[in-house]
Write an enzyme that holds these catalytic residues in place. Sequence first.
Site, PDB file in Angstrom:
ATOM      1  N   GLY A   1       0.712  -1.202   0.064  1.00 34.45           N
ATOM      2  CA  GLY A   1      -0.021  -0.108   0.078  1.00 34.45           C
ATOM      3  C   GLY A   1       0.662   1.452   0.098  1.00 34.45           C
TER       4      GLY A   1
ATOM      5  N   ASP B   1       0.548  -9.806  -1.125  1.00 32.50           N
ATOM      6  CA  ASP B   1       0.731 -11.020  -1.792  1.00 32.50           C
ATOM      7  C   ASP B   1       1.713 -11.817  -1.572  1.00 32.50           C
ATOM      8  OD1 ASP B   1      -1.872 -10.959  -3.183  1.00 32.50           O
ATOM      9  OD2 ASP B   1      -1.200  -9.353  -4.646  1.00 32.50           O
TER      10      ASP B   1
ATOM     11  N   HIS C   1       3.397  -9.504  -9.982  1.00 33.55           N
ATOM     12  CA  HIS C   1       1.909  -9.544 -10.084  1.00 33.55           C
ATOM     13  C   HIS C   1       1.415  -8.207 -10.681  1.00 33.55           C
ATOM     14  CE1 HIS C   1      -2.355 -10.386  -9.539  1.00 33.55           C
ATOM     15  NE2 HIS C   1      -2.411  -9.638  -8.263  1.00 33.55           N
TER      16      HIS C   1
ATOM     17  N   SER D   1       3.974  -6.697   0.752  1.00 32.21           N
ATOM     18  CA  SER D   1       2.770  -6.903   0.117  1.00 32.21           C
ATOM     19  C   SER D   1       1.901  -7.971   0.553  1.00 32.21           C
ATOM     20  CB  SER D   1       3.154  -7.104  -1.431  1.00 32.21           C
ATOM     21  OG  SER D   1       2.364  -7.681  -2.067  1.00 32.21           O
TER      22      SER D   1
ATOM     23  N   ASP E   1       7.371 -15.619 -29.312  1.00 35.65           N
ATOM     24  CA  ASP E   1       8.860 -14.902 -28.939  1.00 35.65           C
ATOM     25  C   ASP E   1       8.992 -15.107 -27.231  1.00 35.65           C
ATOM     26  OD1 ASP E   1       9.872 -14.627 -31.313  1.00 35.65           O
ATOM     27  OD2 ASP E   1       9.062 -12.723 -31.657  1.00 35.65           O
TER      28      ASP E   1
ATOM     29  N   TYR F   1      19.359 -15.042 -31.198  1.00 36.40           N
ATOM     30  CA  TYR F   1      18.802 -13.910 -31.035  1.00 36.40           C
ATOM     31  C   TYR F   1      19.921 -12.892 -30.477  1.00 36.40           C
ATOM     32  CZ  TYR F   1      15.870  -9.724 -30.450  1.00 36.40           C
ATOM     33  OH  TYR F   1      15.328  -8.461 -30.524  1.00 36.40           O
TER      34      TYR F   1
END
Lengths: 234, 234, 234, 234
Positions: free
Chosen positions: C46, C76, C95, C74, C120, C227
Amino acid sequence: MSLEALKSAVLEANLSTVRSGLVTATFGNASGIDRATGTVAIKPSGVPYEEMTADQIVAVSLDGAIIDQRLRPSSDLATHLVLYRAFPEIGAVIHTHSTYATIFAQSMVPIPPLGTTHADYFRGAVPLTRHLTNTEIGERYVEATGDAIVEAVGDRDPMEIPAALVAGHGPFTWGRTPAEAALNALMLEEVARMAWCSMMLRPGIRPISTELLDRHFLRKHGAAATYGQLGDET
Amino acid sequence: MSLEALKSAVLEANLSTVRSGLVTATFGNASGIDRATGTVAIKPSGVPYEEMTADQIVAVSLDGAIIDQRLRPSSDLATHLVLYRAFPEIGAVIHTHSTYATIFAQSMVPIPPLGTTHADYFRGAVPLTRHLTNTEIGERYVEATGDAIVEAVGDRDPMEIPAALVAGHGPFTWGRTPAEAALNALMLEEVARMAWCSMMLRPGIRPISTELLDRHFLRKHGAAATYGQLGDET
Amino acid sequence: MSLEALKSAVLEANLSTVRSGLVTATFGNASGIDRATGTVAIKPSGVPYEEMTADQIVAVSLDGAIIDQRLRPSSDLATHLVLYRAFPEIGAVIHTHSTYATIFAQSMVPIPPLGTTHADYFRGAVPLTRHLTNTEIGERYVEATGDAIVEAVGDRDPMEIPAALVAGHGPFTWGRTPAEAALNALMLEEVARMAWCSMMLRPGIRPISTELLDRHFLRKHGAAATYGQLGDET
Amino acid sequence: MSLEALKSAVLEANLSTVRSGLVTATFGNASGIDRATGTVAIKPSGVPYEEMTADQIVAVSLDGAIIDQRLRPSSDLATHLVLYRAFPEIGAVIHTHSTYATIFAQSMVPIPPLGTTHADYFRGAVPLTRHLTNTEIGERYVEATGDAIVEAVGDRDPMEIPAALVAGHGPFTWGRTPAEAALNALMLEEVARMAWCSMMLRPGIRPISTELLDRHFLRKHGAAATYGQLGDET
């Protein structure tokens, strides 16, 4: 109004359409008219917005005669002139290819008045022109576009419906001043976006009632307007 | 709270709705109330946001008597006052025409709680008002709009459903402070956008379960809230 | 890696989700782990992003014991810890409630691999968790969310599918570093947006072939990647 | 043209695709060719745009021999080379994964000419390649992509259709200069977005007439062009 003041206002209206995201690349054009002298000032053709100066705004007479020769005027000039001749109340015209208004023009769907956001700026559906004939396209395309707009507005008051969609092309808006025409172009795009999403969410959606439409439009426009501060122009 | 502090908070809430993209042109209005004195501070009508100062915020009493005369208050003042009188817990009200919340209002569809993003801010569907009658539109439009919101909230706790959609018009949100009402306006728009896309992707989609809804809402709100730092207001 | 370096990388990943438009208000949280010490650094609960400092990032052990007590982690956190314990290859978890990924999560639709943009970054459909039971929601909601993600990934390689959608909630992504997890969160949102539009344009659309999917995924990932520049980490 | 000037123009075209929102992360690549020397300059592979310098632009010959060894060229180089060999009029090629153009490519739908915005840049539908065979994907993927584009353009004039969609992948555009190819990439995306929304609003929508299409395309392109200032290149 001096020609310099008119050119400045027209430049600012052109630039505001870019700042508002209504115009990409060199699409779009704004013009204004000094009714006292009959002078129309319009964006030059194909000049990048970031380099445009008030000096480059082209001045022409109401019948299209060039007053100021430095640059070629917008290729849509003839459409603007038709509108100035047909609608004596208007002082500015703006053409854009703004995304959602153009989507309605491409899809051949007039923008229905689905909420009070629409009603605050447009008293009823934003009209759509008929398709031009091949002869019109081939011989007098730009002027015929103006004629089709005037035909689509019909006997409605152009100050109450300050916008029209050209079939397969995009929107034109107008107003008393370049700033007002630019505001109408911005609100047309927002109203079109909301209408598109509403029609997707609720197929067969119906316009708001005439009572609610008029309540909002007349709150902001006309002799009995109560919106804004006393003495406000808008 | 001093009147100056209240006006500053109201100004900031008005400006934040513009910064967040919830408001175009002069649409939208935010107000706040000092419950100790019963003074309501609200945006002036039709003043461009970029020029607005705390000084120009209009102060009125809860029954609408003007305390500070310099400018006319927002034309939606009467709606705000109805909400302050009906919901004693609230300290601020915000009205916008934010795109997706307005789309739901235009489409006459309440916003269903389809995910935990919704549940973190609104405990259940965001309600939609009935249509106003023609008499209400003609005779007491702005006040009747407030009455219809109160009727739509019904016996639910306004602090648990801090938003409503006015049919054919747009959203109103509220909160304990102007900042909280502005956050609710922002989250309402995001929740509406997600709901619109979800309903397009999955016609007939169902709300999340009451258990999941309550788990999220009560995590952030009420006596047992566990979100944020100890001592946080929100 | 020093704890300071870890906290800085985690702060930067949190801020990048805001800059990329993936996070509104205080939604979202990013964490990282130092596998050598088993220390997890995560966003505090928060705290407004604009005020967040590396100092405020909370450090905990892999079993959730607080190492650095200044702020609450957090809400979570427990989900992140489940993922770190189940997927030893990953070094960061993010998240968000990013718009289109959340729309798929709300709509209970896994994101199918419809093009090479998807391929990709994600080798196959981005999985969706089952609904949690009411008991899980009531008693161990945050941890059960992590368990459901691990269950949804199943026996696929978490480095080949560095994202999952939590039913009715939103996306989690991961990667070797906080920066990689943030890139995966950004690409997930873009891929979700394209998938949404493709599914609307062409109902019944089919995924690209396994050959094309693998051609693109393996070009950027794994031992035979071609790549980028020689010696590049990604 | 000096190699330095070519590299600068190619760098600028690469950066402009990022500024215009056409490119996310390291997706996309722009190249240009000096036809006098047969030198092709192309973006290096996997270098972040914010760090890219003109020095890092890779120079190769038309058959792919490296002229400047410092960095590996874009992994899409072979596609660019095929286009330069097949279309002698073009001076630049750009590949992006821009959102709406990619959506059409993923959905296997050519972009129909639904309005004059399209007609101002593309004379007819933007073509879509066939699917590559598994052998092509496995053995000569990048070159086969170029061959499929050339096949999709067929006997149309590549200067009148300066874009194609690779099935399941995304758009390639071209032009006389890197700046023109970048403008075509930008307009392709805008045209694709409008087409998507138009096709959602009006299923079964038909292209504009050939007369209107040609009127707009030929106004801006070819010997009889009337748009812009006298002596303008475009």
